[in-house]
Scaffold this motif. Structure first.
Motif, short mmCIF file in Angstrom:
data_model
loop_
_atom_site.label_atom_id
_atom_site.label_comp_id
_atom_site.label_asym_id
_atom_site.label_seq_id
_atom_site.Cartn_x
_atom_site.Cartn_y
_atom_site.Cartn_z
N PHE A 1 0.82 -1.21 0.00
CA PHE A 1 0.00 0.00 0.00
C PHE A 1 0.86 1.27 0.00
CE2 PHE A 1 -2.84 -3.18 1.87
CZ PHE A 1 -3.88 -3.10 0.96
N LYS A 2 2.08 1.14 -0.47
CA LYS A 2 2.99 2.28 -0.54
C LYS A 2 2.87 2.96 -1.90
CE LYS A 2 7.81 3.55 -0.25
NZ LYS A 2 9.17 3.07 -0.41
N VAL A 3 2.77 4.28 -1.90
CA VAL A 3 2.73 5.03 -3.16
C VAL A 3 4.14 5.08 -3.73
CG1 VAL A 3 2.25 7.26 -4.22
CG2 VAL A 3 0.76 6.40 -2.42
N ILE A 4 4.28 4.58 -4.97
CA ILE A 4 5.61 4.49 -5.55
C ILE A 4 5.84 5.49 -6.68
CG2 ILE A 4 5.92 2.07 -4.92
CD1 ILE A 4 5.19 1.37 -7.84
N PHE A 5 4.79 6.16 -7.14
CA PHE A 5 4.93 7.13 -8.21
C PHE A 5 3.83 8.17 -8.12
CE2 PHE A 5 4.12 8.56 -12.61
CZ PHE A 5 5.38 9.03 -12.93
N GLY A 6 4.18 9.43 -8.36
CA GLY A 6 3.18 10.49 -8.38
C GLY A 6 2.97 11.18 -7.05
N ASP A 7 3.88 10.97 -6.10
CA ASP A 7 3.71 11.60 -4.79
C ASP A 7 4.74 12.69 -4.51
OD1 ASP A 7 5.74 9.70 -4.67
OD2 ASP A 7 5.43 9.33 -2.54
N LYS A 8 5.60 12.97 -5.47
CA LYS A 8 6.62 13.99 -5.28
C LYS A 8 6.51 15.02 -6.37
CE LYS A 8 9.79 11.19 -2.66
NZ LYS A 8 8.93 10.18 -2.30
N PRO A 9 6.56 16.26 -6.12
CA PRO A 9 6.80 16.94 -4.84
C PRO A 9 5.57 17.01 -3.95
CG PRO A 9 6.51 18.58 -6.54
CD PRO A 9 6.46 17.22 -7.21
N LEU A 10 4.39 16.82 -4.53
CA LEU A 10 3.15 16.80 -3.76
C LEU A 10 2.36 15.55 -4.11
CD1 LEU A 10 2.05 20.50 -4.37
CD2 LEU A 10 2.96 19.58 -2.25
N PRO A 11 1.47 15.10 -3.23
CA PRO A 11 0.65 13.93 -3.57
C PRO A 11 -0.21 14.18 -4.81
CG PRO A 11 0.49 14.46 -1.24
CD PRO A 11 1.24 15.58 -1.88
N PHE A 12 -0.38 13.14 -5.59
CA PHE A 12 -1.23 13.16 -6.79
C PHE A 12 -0.79 14.21 -7.81
CE2 PHE A 12 -3.96 11.44 -3.43
CZ PHE A 12 -4.30 10.23 -4.01
N THR A 13 0.50 14.26 -8.09
CA THR A 13 1.00 15.24 -9.05
C THR A 13 1.26 14.63 -10.43
OG1 THR A 13 3.23 14.90 -8.21
CG2 THR A 13 2.01 16.79 -7.35
N ALA A 14 1.12 13.34 -10.57
CA ALA A 14 1.36 12.71 -11.88
C ALA A 14 0.15 12.93 -12.80
CB ALA A 14 1.61 11.22 -11.71
N THR A 15 0.44 13.25 -14.04
CA THR A 15 -0.63 13.39 -15.04
C THR A 15 -0.93 12.02 -15.63
OG1 THR A 15 0.90 13.76 -16.87
CG2 THR A 15 0.17 15.71 -15.63
N LEU A 16 -1.97 11.95 -16.41
CA LEU A 16 -2.33 10.70 -17.08
C LEU A 16 -1.20 10.26 -18.02
CD1 LEU A 16 -4.77 8.87 -16.94
CD2 LEU A 16 -5.72 10.06 -18.88
N ASP A 17 -0.57 11.21 -18.69
CA ASP A 17 0.55 10.89 -19.57
C ASP A 17 1.75 10.37 -18.79
OD1 ASP A 17 -0.85 11.68 -21.84
OD2 ASP A 17 -0.15 13.76 -21.69
N ASP A 18 2.01 10.94 -17.60
CA ASP A 18 3.11 10.47 -16.75
C ASP A 18 2.89 9.02 -16.32
OD1 ASP A 18 4.22 13.02 -16.86
OD2 ASP A 18 3.35 13.62 -14.92
N VAL A 19 1.67 8.72 -15.92
CA VAL A 19 1.33 7.36 -15.49
C VAL A 19 1.49 6.38 -16.65
CG1 VAL A 19 -0.54 5.87 -14.66
CG2 VAL A 19 -0.19 8.11 -13.63
#
Length: 82
Positions: free
Chosen positions: A48-66
């Motif tokens: 349950f660890k967030v491994i992507f999209g939590d830096k510099p702030l939570p939920f900062t990854a875009t759909l393209d990044d994912v």
């Protein structure tokens, strides 16, 4: 524009790919002033660890990044099996 290019279709495809790797794609429920539209993050199902999209702030990854992250994950796995 075909249906497969819509965000909902892309998200369904990405969720299937993530599921094969034991990951879950999380989407921010709220809109924030800093990031604008709700972003995304990827979490490991086991820990349950967030491994992507939590830096510099939570939920900062875009759909393209994912999508790019999952493509790299798939490419790395396929390269290892050959």
């Amino acid at each position: 524009m075909s249906r497969r290019d819509f965000d909902a279709s892309r998200m369904r495809r990405m969720r299937r790919i993530a599921g094969r790797h034991g990951l879950t794609i999380l989407t921010a429920e709220k809109l924030t002033a800093k990031t604008g539209k709700g972003g995304h993050a990827i979490r490991e199902d086991e820990t349950f660890k967030v491994i992507f999209g939590d830096k510099p702030l939570p939920f900062t990854a875009t759909l393209d990044d994912v999508e790019a992250y999952l493509d790299k994950l798939d490419d790395g796995e396929d390269a290892g099996e050959e």
